[in-house]
Design an enzyme around this catalytic site. Structure first.
Site, PDB file in Angstrom:
ATOM      1  N   GLU A   1      36.761  48.698  45.311  1.00 40.75           N
ATOM      2  CA  GLU A   1      36.524  50.108  44.994  1.00 40.75           C
ATOM      3  C   GLU A   1      35.059  50.442  45.217  1.00 40.75           C
ATOM      4  OE1 GLU A   1      38.680  52.581  44.485  1.00 40.75           O
ATOM      5  OE2 GLU A   1      36.746  53.515  44.797  1.00 40.75           O
TER       6      GLU A   1
ATOM      7  N   LYS B   1      32.344  44.137  50.055  1.00 40.90           N
ATOM      8  CA  LYS B   1      32.037  44.845  48.808  1.00 40.90           C
ATOM      9  C   LYS B   1      30.705  44.354  48.227  1.00 40.90           C
ATOM     10  CE  LYS B   1      32.291  46.955  44.915  1.00 40.90           C
ATOM     11  NZ  LYS B   1      32.216  48.354  44.659  1.00 40.90           N
TER      12      LYS B   1
ATOM     13  N   CYS C   1      27.439  46.968  38.553  1.00 39.13           N
ATOM     14  CA  CYS C   1      27.721  46.289  39.825  1.00 39.13           C
ATOM     15  C   CYS C   1      26.526  45.639  40.504  1.00 39.13           C
ATOM     16  CB  CYS C   1      28.342  47.281  40.805  1.00 39.13           C
ATOM     17  SG  CYS C   1      29.976  47.782  40.307  1.00 39.13           S
TER      18      CYS C   1
END
Ligand code: UDX
Ligand code: ADP
Length: 465
Positions: free
Chosen positions: A163, A222, A278
């Site tokens: 995501e 990612k 993150c």
């Protein structure tokens, strides 16, 4: 291609909640169930008062209002949801390990493994299992191995579908995604699974924005995307320190270099340091992976992004201390903002936590105002650092919902989050009520230096002398 009628998502957090809400709103024929072992969180998602949703995101409550109870459900019945679903998204937390091998760097995969074992135990028919959480490269193979070895003989296809949403703009990022990445096996069944998942996103996104890759490229992309973004912030923050010494202005430098279309203008805002769940975690992960393959130079290269970020937070705190005549003990410093960026109530790795910690060590008296973060969360963040006792944290730091009252007799204000409302405050009134000289330390470059100085403030802005 399989017709999908039911999907479920394990993990009702900042990623699972918004992502599934958007899928439910765009795919009315699919029943979407979001499950979590945290009953309190699920109760909040089911709260009739939409202001109490556990995640604050602009536009989210409107979507939940129209989908919840129709085709979007929040539940603690994990097994039931797994059993029913054709596609299972795993969106659980993968914190940095705090013990054992890889401590402080590698992702802790215990929650992922628990999920995989749960799916293996419950699943009675073929399933597509999708990694939504950000995971180290090759986690999909580990999940596959658990599922195949402990399952009930049914077939599993594992996909990586990281995501890319950013908090605060999650709904827009999901609805207008630059790209969706789907990684999976190159076998016929792997390709079919990728197409099945792609069909969900095709409800609202053009097909050319949905990229299919092998599973390892997707997992690694990612981590690399976040590392590149964080690197830009650390790069401009390193330059902000230089600007402060040389009379250059970091905003002018950002603009000047951003006009080069090869560099581009986005993500060049100097700040008190990046936060969020993150960036740091993913870079540490990248560092760990590189070093575990013996690529020490690669590991060191990326670690520098974090070293620079820590330096920026420390530099900001040290500047407050030295400017306030080298002592903040007993001085009231009001924090405007605690969240790691505006428009979210998330505080994970927020620079505010570390700046507060440094000032509290010098016995400053801090009052925090954040429009969306709760008192409970602020104390939890500080207590987690374990620098002082919880009692000391509560004695030295207070939380308020009345920012203007809080600045009465304050020595300084530190802006830690770029909430829009701070721009609209009556700063001349604020000036009157503070002790003189009145200091403002703007860690978000939110206010105009000239007008603040005209009002009488001693105004310090990151990246300007
Ligand atoms: C990030 C990525 O952007 C997203 O694609 C990924 O899915 C998750 O991680 P997020 O952490 O939610 O998203 O927010 P982001 O907007 O990227 O900001 C991260 C941090 O960097 C914030 O603390 C922000 O204030 C800071 N930042 C960002 C800057 O200091 N300067 C900038 O120019 C941009
Ligand atoms: P993110 O930002 O990635 O969404 P969060 O920490 O906000 O991460 O959310 C992860 C959620 O996953 C938490 O609410 C946690 O309770 C949930 N979770 C973790 N392990 C499991 C599990 N085995 N089964 C169900 N939910 C889980």
């Amino acid at each position: 291609m399989k017709k999908v009628t039911k999907i479920c998502c394990i993990g009702a957090g900042y990623v699972g909640g918004p992502t599934m809400s958007v899928i439910a709103s765009q795919c009315p024929e699919i029943k979407v169930t979001v499950v979590d072992i945290n009953a309190e969180r699920i109760n909040q998602w089911n709260d009739s008062n939409l202001d109490n949703l556990p995640v604050y995101e602009p536009g989210l409550s409107e979507i939940v209002a129209t989908t919840r109870g129709k085709n979007l459900f929040f539940s603690t019945e994990v097994d039931k949801a797994i059993d029913e679903a054709e596609i299972i998204f795993i969106s659980v937390n993968t914190p940095t390990k705090t013990y054992g091998k890889g401590k402080g760097q590698a992702a802790d995969l215990k929650f992922i493994e628990l999920c995989a074992r749960n799916i293996a135990r419950v699943a009675k028919n073929d399933k597509i299992v999708v990694e939504k959480s950000t995971l180290p490269v090759r986690t999909a193979s580990a999940i596959k191995s658990i599922l195949d070895n402990t399952g009930n003989g049914v077939a599993f296809e594992i996909l990586s579908n990281p995501e890319f949403l950013a908090e605060g703009t999650a709904i827009e990022d999901l609805l207008k995604a630059d790209r969706v990445l789907i990684g999976g096996d190159e076998t016929a069944s792997g390709k079919e699974a990728k197409n099945t998942l792609s069909a969900i996103y095709e409800h609202w996104l053009p097909k050319e924005r949905i990229l299919q890759t092998n599973v390892w490229s997707s997992e690694l992309s990612k981590l690399v995307a976040n590392a590149f973004l964080a690197q830009r912030v650390s790069s401009i923050n390193s330059i902000s320190a230089l600007c402060e010494k040389t009379d250059a202005n970091v905003a002018e430098v950002s603009r000047a270099i951003g006009y080069d279309s090869r560099i581009g203008s986005k993500f060049l805002n100097s700040s008190v340091g990046f936060g969020g769940s993150c960036f740091q975690k993913d870079i540490l992960n990248l560092v760990y992976i590189a070093s575990s393959f013996g690529l020490q130079e690669v590991a060191d290269y990326w670690e520098q992004v974090i070293i620079m970020n820590d330096y920026q937070k420390r530099r900001f705190a040290e500047n407050i201390i030295s400017t306030l005549y080298n002592t903040v003990s007993g001085k009231k410093i009001v924090f405007f903002g605690w969240a790691f960026k505006k428009d979210t109530n998330d505080t994970r790795e927020s620079a505010a936590i570390y700046v507060a910690d440094a000032l509290l060590e010098e016995r400053a008296e801090i009052v925090v105002y954040d429009p969306k973060v709760s008192e409970k969360q602020i104390y939890a963040d500080l207590d987690y650092l374990n620098t002082r006792t919880p009692e000391e944290n509560r004695r030295l730091l207070k939380v308020t919902k009345q920012p203007i009252e809080a600045i009465q007799d304050a020595h300084a204000i530190a802006i830690l989050t770029e909430w829009d409302e701070f721009k609209n405050y009556d700063w001349s009134e604020i000036f009157k009520n503070m002790l003189k000289p009145a200091f403002v330390f703007d860690g978000r470059r939110l206010l105009d230096k000239e007008s603040m100085t005209e009002l009488g403030f001693n105004y310090y802005k990151i990246g300007e002398s």
